[in-house]
Design a protein around this motif. Structure first.
Motif, PDB file in Angstrom:
ATOM      1  N   VAL A 158       0.812  -1.220   0.000  1.00  0.00           N
ATOM      2  CA  VAL A 158       0.000   0.000   0.000  1.00  0.00           C
ATOM      3  C   VAL A 158       0.847   1.273   0.000  1.00  0.00           C
ATOM      4  O   VAL A 158       0.408   2.319  -0.460  1.00  0.00           O
ATOM      5  N   GLY A 159       2.067   1.232   0.527  1.00  0.00           N
ATOM      6  CA  GLY A 159       2.851   2.443   0.719  1.00  0.00           C
ATOM      7  C   GLY A 159       2.651   2.987   2.121  1.00  0.00           C
ATOM      8  O   GLY A 159       2.264   2.264   3.045  1.00  0.00           O
ATOM      9  N   SER A 160       2.910   4.274   2.290  1.00  0.00           N
ATOM     10  CA  SER A 160       2.837   4.890   3.614  1.00  0.00           C
ATOM     11  C   SER A 160       1.768   5.981   3.640  1.00  0.00           C
ATOM     12  O   SER A 160       1.704   6.806   2.729  1.00  0.00           O
ATOM     13  N   PRO A 161       0.909   5.989   4.668  1.00  0.00           N
ATOM     14  CA  PRO A 161      -0.095   7.065   4.764  1.00  0.00           C
ATOM     15  C   PRO A 161       0.574   8.391   5.113  1.00  0.00           C
ATOM     16  O   PRO A 161       1.473   8.447   5.947  1.00  0.00           O
ATOM     17  N   ILE A 162       0.144   9.438   4.456  1.00  0.00           N
ATOM     18  CA  ILE A 162       0.733  10.767   4.642  1.00  0.00           C
ATOM     19  C   ILE A 162      -0.294  11.684   5.293  1.00  0.00           C
ATOM     20  O   ILE A 162      -1.459  11.731   4.876  1.00  0.00           O
ATOM     21  N   ASN A 262       8.543   6.809   7.756  1.00  0.00           N
ATOM     22  CA  ASN A 262       7.508   7.843   7.680  1.00  0.00           C
ATOM     23  C   ASN A 262       8.043   9.113   7.026  1.00  0.00           C
ATOM     24  O   ASN A 262       7.401   9.704   6.161  1.00  0.00           O
ATOM     25  N   SER A 263       9.235   9.522   7.432  1.00  0.00           N
ATOM     26  CA  SER A 263       9.819  10.760   6.906  1.00  0.00           C
ATOM     27  C   SER A 263      10.137  10.654   5.429  1.00  0.00           C
ATOM     28  O   SER A 263       9.812  11.554   4.639  1.00  0.00           O
ATOM     29  N   ILE A 264      10.774   9.554   5.013  1.00  0.00           N
ATOM     30  CA  ILE A 264      11.211   9.493   3.626  1.00  0.00           C
ATOM     31  C   ILE A 264      10.018   9.392   2.665  1.00  0.00           C
ATOM     32  O   ILE A 264      10.079   9.892   1.543  1.00  0.00           O
ATOM     33  N   PHE A 265       8.919   8.793   3.115  1.00  0.00           N
ATOM     34  CA  PHE A 265       7.733   8.767   2.264  1.00  0.00           C
ATOM     35  C   PHE A 265       7.054  10.126   2.213  1.00  0.00           C
ATOM     36  O   PHE A 265       6.397  10.456   1.219  1.00  0.00           O
ATOM     37  N   GLU A 266       7.224  10.928   3.265  1.00  0.00           N
ATOM     38  CA  GLU A 266       6.732  12.307   3.194  1.00  0.00           C
ATOM     39  C   GLU A 266       7.549  13.103   2.183  1.00  0.00           C
ATOM     40  O   GLU A 266       6.994  13.866   1.388  1.00  0.00           O
ATOM     41  N   PHE A 267       8.868  12.914   2.170  1.00  0.00           N
ATOM     42  CA  PHE A 267       9.705  13.606   1.181  1.00  0.00           C
ATOM     43  C   PHE A 267       9.311  13.175  -0.228  1.00  0.00           C
ATOM     44  O   PHE A 267       9.272  14.001  -1.147  1.00  0.00           O
ATOM     45  N   LEU A 268       9.042  11.884  -0.398  1.00  0.00           N
ATOM     46  CA  LEU A 268       8.636  11.357  -1.695  1.00  0.00           C
ATOM     47  C   LEU A 268       7.315  11.988  -2.143  1.00  0.00           C
ATOM     48  O   LEU A 268       7.183  12.433  -3.286  1.00  0.00           O
ATOM     49  N   ALA A 269       6.341  12.032  -1.232  1.00  0.00           N
ATOM     50  CA  ALA A 269       5.032  12.590  -1.583  1.00  0.00           C
ATOM     51  C   ALA A 269       5.126  14.078  -1.923  1.00  0.00           C
ATOM     52  O   ALA A 269       4.407  14.570  -2.800  1.00  0.00           O
ATOM     53  N   LEU A 270       6.028  14.788  -1.241  1.00  0.00           N
ATOM     54  CA  LEU A 270       6.179  16.226  -1.457  1.00  0.00           C
ATOM     55  C   LEU A 270       7.199  16.548  -2.545  1.00  0.00           C
ATOM     56  O   LEU A 270       7.419  17.714  -2.859  1.00  0.00           O
ATOM     57  N   ARG A 271       7.850  15.499  -3.103  1.00  0.00           N
ATOM     58  CA  ARG A 271       8.842  15.658  -4.185  1.00  0.00           C
ATOM     59  C   ARG A 271      10.004  16.557  -3.755  1.00  0.00           C
ATOM     60  O   ARG A 271      10.413  17.462  -4.491  1.00  0.00           O
ATOM     61  N   LYS A 272      10.530  16.316  -2.557  1.00  0.00           N
ATOM     62  CA  LYS A 272      11.617  17.132  -2.037  1.00  0.00           C
ATOM     63  C   LYS A 272      12.959  16.428  -2.239  1.00  0.00           C
ATOM     64  O   LYS A 272      13.174  15.321  -1.720  1.00  0.00           O
ATOM     65  N   PRO A 273      13.905  17.027  -2.991  1.00  0.00           N
ATOM     66  CA  PRO A 273      15.242  16.425  -3.120  1.00  0.00           C
ATOM     67  C   PRO A 273      15.882  16.295  -1.743  1.00  0.00           C
ATOM     68  O   PRO A 273      15.862  17.247  -0.954  1.00  0.00           O
ATOM     69  N   HIS A 274      16.456  15.113  -1.457  1.00  0.00           N
ATOM     70  CA  HIS A 274      16.940  14.879  -0.098  1.00  0.00           C
ATOM     71  C   HIS A 274      18.165  13.987  -0.070  1.00  0.00           C
ATOM     72  O   HIS A 274      18.396  13.162  -0.954  1.00  0.00           O
ATOM     73  N   LEU A 275      18.951  14.193   0.979  1.00  0.00           N
ATOM     74  CA  LEU A 275      20.117  13.374   1.289  1.00  0.00           C
ATOM     75  C   LEU A 275      19.828  12.641   2.587  1.00  0.00           C
ATOM     76  O   LEU A 275      19.514  13.264   3.605  1.00  0.00           O
ATOM     77  N   LEU A 276      19.905  11.309   2.556  1.00  0.00           N
ATOM     78  CA  LEU A 276      19.605  10.502   3.735  1.00  0.00           C
ATOM     79  C   LEU A 276      20.895  10.066   4.430  1.00  0.00           C
ATOM     80  O   LEU A 276      21.848   9.631   3.779  1.00  0.00           O
ATOM     81  N   LEU A 337       4.551   4.687  -5.625  1.00  0.00           N
ATOM     82  CA  LEU A 337       4.384   4.608  -4.170  1.00  0.00           C
ATOM     83  C   LEU A 337       3.981   5.977  -3.631  1.00  0.00           C
ATOM     84  O   LEU A 337       4.766   6.666  -2.996  1.00  0.00           O
ATOM     85  N   GLY A 338       2.751   6.348  -3.881  1.00  0.00           N
ATOM     86  CA  GLY A 338       2.273   7.639  -3.410  1.00  0.00           C
ATOM     87  C   GLY A 338       1.678   7.533  -2.016  1.00  0.00           C
ATOM     88  O   GLY A 338       2.070   6.707  -1.202  1.00  0.00           O
ATOM     89  N   ASN A 339       0.698   8.380  -1.778  1.00  0.00           N
ATOM     90  CA  ASN A 339       0.020   8.395  -0.485  1.00  0.00           C
ATOM     91  C   ASN A 339      -0.857   7.148  -0.353  1.00  0.00           C
ATOM     92  O   ASN A 339      -1.736   6.902  -1.176  1.00  0.00           O
TER      93      ASN A 339
END
Length: 353
Positions: A158-162, A262-276, A337-339
């Motif tokens: 299902v992915g992660s709920p946002i 939870n955090s990385i799926f929020e970045f994915l949903a918001l399309r934020k470039p990120h370094l983990l 893998l959206g919301n």
């Protein structure tokens, strides 16, 4: 009115996804109640939302030697009978579990009473609680495709709920909140709910160079703020933030963070470039490393191992992230893998009948 009993706790990561679906459950007419531990973080969070909360005895599930390993099984047993009594009285149509040690006696009691159980697993490899709970649940809803092979045929991807409010952030409000200007990129550092001194110290050592290119929001963790930089122009540090988080995420052009699911799926949903920078295997069971490697493989994330984190490697990776931001945004935009909220609600509606 349909009634749902939610459970999960031990860390905020076992509660936040429950919070993400609660507003939608309310709209669908569900009565929501919660079973958690007596002193866990979930109690403060859920009672703060004015949701009826039932506390049960629970023991921590450990993979290492501890004398409490000999007494905690009795606490788990007591929790099972307490949960049995609560579920018999409340008669929910469904139990929804987010994992954590407190959830095991709850889902076991629900199985005894033939109440449908759906559980959700955020990490690529299920945690010990969800591994133990697997025999009691109807389905384990998973976040990563690779998890399906690890859950005995009970998995549903299902992915992660946002959380809905994360899509309602306001960039200008965040800039005003931080005292920042409009025409300079914003870099957000997040060290997890308790902060990371390794990340904090590296950020502070690189501040002069970072501030040449970015305005910086730094979530340091409780009691970790550095008074030396309290009034530094273009830099704002916080122990943590609450309602303002949606605005800070909206304002962030780039993010450096741990790799909690939870955090990385929020970045994915918001399309934020990120370094983990995932927690090292020495400090965890390795779940953040697996999460980060999965996102890196899909082209969503850059990853820097904690053992390799220095001032120079941080600056080098941020330069690369900035230069290649379009490729990361494009990969995230094409992700399936959206919301997960809609998929989870469909399954709840199905099994609550």
């Amino acid at each position: 009115m349909k009634k749902i009993m939610m459970t999960g706790g031990g860390t905020a990561g076992h509660v936040v996804p429950n919070l993400a679906i609660m507003p939608y459950l309310n709209k669908l007419g569900y009565e929501i109640k919660y079973i958690g531990s007596k002193n866990g973080i979930e109690r403060e969070i859920i009672e703060g939302k004015k949701i009826p909360y039932f506390a049960i005895s629970s023991g921590k599930l450990r993979r290492y030697f501890d004398w409490k390993n000999f007494t905690d099984p009795f606490r788990v047993g007591a929790g099972y009978f307490q949960a049995l009594g609560i579920l018999r009285r409340e008669k929910p149509h469904l139990v929804f579990s987010k994992g954590g040690f407190v959830s095991v006696p709850v889902v076991a009691a629900a199985k005894t009473l033939k109440i449908p159980v759906l559980a959700h697993e955020s990490d690529l490899t299920p945690g010990l609680a969800n591994k133990l709970a697997l025999r009691f649940v109807d389905h384990l809803l998973v976040t990563f495709p690779d998890t399906l092979s690890k859950v005995s045929g009970k998995g549903i991807l299902v992915g992660s709920p946002i959380r809905e409010e994360l899509f309602q952030g306001d960039r200008k409000r965040a800039l005003d909140f931080c005292g920042f200007i409009e025409d300079k990129p914003v870099l957000l550092f997040m060290g997890g709910s308790i902060g990371s001194m390794k990340i904090n110290e590296t950020v502070w050592s690189a501040l002069d160079q970072l501030l040449e290119d970015y305005q910086i929001i730094h979530l340091c963790g409780k009691d970790n703020m550095n008074p030396q930089y309290q009034d530094l122009k273009g830099y704002r540090q916080f122990e943590y933030v609450g309602e303002e988080m949606k605005d800070l995420l909206c304002a962030a052009d780039f993010i450096v963070a741990r790799a909690g699911s939870n955090s990385i799926f929020e970045f994915l949903a918001l399309r934020k470039p990120h370094l983990l920078i995932p927690l090292s295997a020495a400090s965890s069971r390795g779940d953040q490393i697996e999460n980060a490697e999965s996102f890196e493989k899909e082209g969503y994330s850059m990853v820097l191992k904690e053992e390799s984190l220095t001032k120079d490697t941080l600056l080098m990776n941020l330069k690369s992230l900035s230069e290649n931001q379009k490729s990361f945004v494009d990969a995230m935009s094409s992700s399936s893998l959206g919301n997960a909220t809609g998929k989870i609600l469909e399954l709840i509606e199905k099994y609550a009948k």
